[in-house]
Design an enzyme around this catalytic site. Structure first.
Site, PDB file in Angstrom:
ATOM      1  N   GLN A   1       1.240   5.428  -0.127  1.00  0.00           N
ATOM      2  CA  GLN A   1       2.640   5.190  -0.467  1.00  0.00           C
ATOM      3  C   GLN A   1       3.520   6.410  -0.180  1.00  0.00           C
ATOM      4  O   GLN A   1       4.711   6.371  -0.433  1.00  0.00           O
ATOM      5  CB  GLN A   1       2.779   4.847  -1.961  1.00  0.00           C
TER       6      GLN A   1
ATOM      7  N   SER B   1      -2.055   4.486   5.299  1.00  0.00           N
ATOM      8  CA  SER B   1      -2.060   3.053   5.556  1.00  0.00           C
ATOM      9  C   SER B   1      -0.965   2.704   6.555  1.00  0.00           C
ATOM     10  O   SER B   1       0.122   3.274   6.512  1.00  0.00           O
ATOM     11  CB  SER B   1      -1.838   2.305   4.239  1.00  0.00           C
TER      12      SER B   1
ATOM     13  N   THR C   1     -15.306  -0.377  17.449  1.00  0.00           N
ATOM     14  CA  THR C   1     -14.254  -0.156  18.431  1.00  0.00           C
ATOM     15  C   THR C   1     -12.918   0.037  17.747  1.00  0.00           C
ATOM     16  O   THR C   1     -12.551  -0.760  16.876  1.00  0.00           O
ATOM     17  CB  THR C   1     -14.167  -1.361  19.378  1.00  0.00           C
TER      18      THR C   1
ATOM     19  N   CYS D   1      -2.528  -6.449  -5.628  1.00  0.00           N
ATOM     20  CA  CYS D   1      -3.938  -6.770  -5.836  1.00  0.00           C
ATOM     21  C   CYS D   1      -4.165  -7.405  -7.197  1.00  0.00           C
ATOM     22  O   CYS D   1      -5.062  -8.203  -7.388  1.00  0.00           O
ATOM     23  CB  CYS D   1      -4.788  -5.509  -5.746  1.00  0.00           C
TER      24      CYS D   1
END
Lengths: 89, 536
Positions: free
Chosen positions: B314, B334, B374, B460
């Site tokens: 964040q 992220s 990959t 979540c």
């Protein structure tokens, strides 16, 4: 290459705004308009011809990007937001 | 502990569970839920629940408990009850609700709440356009952010023409992908946090990065070091990784935080043991937006020879971060929190002094053997572009987000009394505003504000009615923890959106408070803390 005249700058500015207005998504449209205006305002006093040239190039690239992204946005258009209904453009 | 199963006793729903709250742990396992208050005064009431299936309207729910609630001798009941129930279908009393059971004496009634409307899920988004439906405003930038068009523009070539495997060394298809991936790693991700490109590992997101960092470091040094420190307000993926470590025999200290949500540095210092391998503290909290003193923690950890991991999902791109200046050894990034694509993230792993970790994933040895698999070139390019834009726009965005956040908070605070802002007022990222509206149930407010996409905490845990563990960790009262809403403001938020949200919020809070018996009592001057709740 000669330094851009103020007419060229204004023309680019107008084209950027015109393209930004075409974004179908509310948030992208408002952001693009705001960002273009603020960027030109922030660089209002740039006088160095080289810097102006660089900024103009950046603007041209942004214009091309806007054109591409507007067409993509139009392909996958979604519902209008609540706000757009309240204040029709 | 009072526990009523609804099927037999309550006309609310077939499968819900009612559990007494207040000072006692919830015992429900139902996922979606709505907490309702029971009026303290004993009232006689007929069944007032009547709603056509599919309609969205406000109604009162009546407890019909013949002869009182189980475990009670009398029928009089006072307490703080929460009804947990599922979707609208389950909330609405069926036509054949056990009316016979209603012959007993009434214990009380619950105050208003609107059942959540079934979310329209058109198979094809175009159907919704044609139907002329409107979209709610997006005010949940902590959950995820829309992708910046500039990011999409950078990614698209790699989704269509440049499809080579970046790890293919024998042909041009591989080279061009590799070039793009390395450019993203170096000029964009690494530069944003002042790291060396060789220290950046692409992962699938911050959850993977956190898992890798915490489990990886603890397991690598397990022969000598068996202790890990984290805080109680971390993201679930950090806490859960620590739980796994505990099961493996590690010691984990979950540091409490202060009232303002910040870590107590002295306590942290005292908690570090000779066998501590890792300290993990998040940079910016995802629920309340407080900014931990990363620099000070980094300095402390370095002086004690302990690795310092920070979950900066964040924080990256929103506040300036410098891994060298802050002595950060590991950092999680992220993609989709910084206007990049979902499904990509990165982990910064310091090279000098070297941090070693045990990989979670084994295979082809990509990413220096730490994360085999990959690397998805388009996603890596997207993360890079998002980082580059974040760096260019950081000041501009921060200025704007602060302005909008102030606007929102001031508008709401000016109109509504008893609104509390959770988290430290100074040490925070302004784009995450967590407000508690006293005497209003957060879930009810979220449902009333269905024109605005908001949440009461992290995405979540948004499926459960449990009050946020973050708010409980900062010592918020149970009631306040139940009445919190998180407003997320970001790059694409407009003034109109903020005004609309504030206006709706004020309107709905006022409406819900008017219905709330607790609010009524407070207005009458009754101190709620002085009430002797009979159900414990």
């Amino acid at each position: 290459m000669a330094a851009s005249t103020s007419a060229q700058v204004i023309s680019l500015y107008r084209m950027l705004l015109r393209e930004s207005k075409k974004f179908p998504a509310y948030n992208y449209r408002t952001y693009a308009l705001r960002r273009v205006r603020d960027a030109f305002r922030a660089n209002r006093n740039v006088n160095d011809p080289k810097a102006v040239e660089r900024l103009m190039e950046e603007g041209e690239q942004t214009l091309a990007l806007l054109q591409r992204q507007v067409s993509i946005g139009k392909m996958y258009e979604t519902q209008k937001t609540i706000l757009e209904e309240k204040t029709p453009r | 502990m009072l526990k009523v199963t609804a099927g037999s006793d309550v006309a609310v729903s077939g499968r819900s569970v009612i559990t007494a709250a207040r000072g006692s742990a919830y015992e429900t396992k139902t996922s979606r839920s709505v907490a309702l208050l029971i009026r303290l005064r004993t009232v006689r009431l007929p069944v007032t629940a009547s709603a056509a299936p599919g309609a969205s309207l406000c109604f009162s729910v009546v407890l019909c408990v013949p002869g009182g609630l189980p475990g009670q001798t009398g029928s009089r009941f006072s307490g703080f009850l929460s009804v947990f129930s599922g979707s609208q279908r389950r909330c609405l009393p069926r036509a054949g609700a056990p009316r016979a059971a209603c012959s007993g004496r009434w214990s009380g009634f619950m105050c208003g709440w609107e059942p959540r409307r079934e979310p329209p899920h058109p198979a094809n988004p175009r159907d919704a356009v044609e139907a002329g439906e409107l979209r709610p405003l997006y005010m949940d930038f902590q959950a995820t952010t829309p992708m910046d068009p500039r990011v999409l523009d950078a990614m698209l070539p790699y989704q269509v023409n440049f499809y080579g495997n970046p790890h293919s060394r024998t042909h041009a298809y591989g080279w061009e992908s590799e070039g793009a991936m390395e450019r993203a790693r170096k000029q964009q991700v690494a530069d944003l946090i002042a790291a060396d490109p060789r220290e950046i590992i692409f992962t699938s997101g911050a959850t993977e990065s956190n898992n890798m960092a915490i489990k990886g470091v603890a397991r690598f040094y397990r022969a000598k070091k068996r202790h890990v420190i984290t805080t109680q307000t971390e993201h679930k993926c950090v806490l859960d990784s620590c739980r796994v470590l505990e099961a493996e025999g590690f010691d984990v200290t979950y540091l409490p935080v202060q009232k303002n949500g910040l870590v107590d540095l002295e306590l942290l210092e005292r908690s570090i043991r000779p066998d501590t391998s890792l300290v993990s503290v998040m940079a910016v909290n995802n629920e309340i937006g407080v900014k931990q003193p990363i620099k000070e923690i980094g300095r402390l950890c370095r002086s004690k020879g302990v690795f310092f991991h920070t979950d900066a999902a964040q924080a990256v791109g929103k506040i300036p971060l410098n891994v060298t200046a802050s002595n950060i050894d590991l950092m999680s990034i992220s993609g989709h929190k910084i206007y990049g694509p979902k499904g990509v993230g990165a982990l910064y792993v310091r090279r000098r002094p070297r941090v070693r970790l045990e990989p979670l994933q084994n295979g082809g040895g990509q990413e220096r053997g730490l994360r085999s698999g990959t690397v998805p070139t388009p996603l890596a390019v997207g993360l890079g572009a998002a980082c580059l834009i974040a760096q260019q726009e950081m000041q501009y965005d921060h200025h704007r987000v602060s302005m909008l956040a102030n606007r929102l908070v001031q508008k709401i605070m000016l109109e509504l009394p008893d609104v509390v802002m959770n988290g430290d007022p100074e040490q925070r990222y302004p784009g995450c505003v967590n407000l508690s509206f006293a005497y209003v149930e957060g879930e009810s407010l979220l449902m009333a504000l269905k024109d605005v996409a908001l949440s009461s905490g992290s995405a979540c845990t948004s499926a459960s009615l449990e009050p946020s563990y973050v708010l409980r960790a900062i010592g918020a009262d149970e009631d306040l923890a139940h009445s919190s809403i998180r407003f997320g403001i970001g790059r694409f938020t407009t003034e109109e959106e903020v005004d609309y949200t504030a206006e709706k919020c004020i309107q709905q809070v006022t409406r819900l408070r008017e219905m709330s018996p607790l609010w009524e009592m407070v207005q009458e001057g009754i101190n709620l803390k002085s009430i002797n709740w009979t159900q414990h």
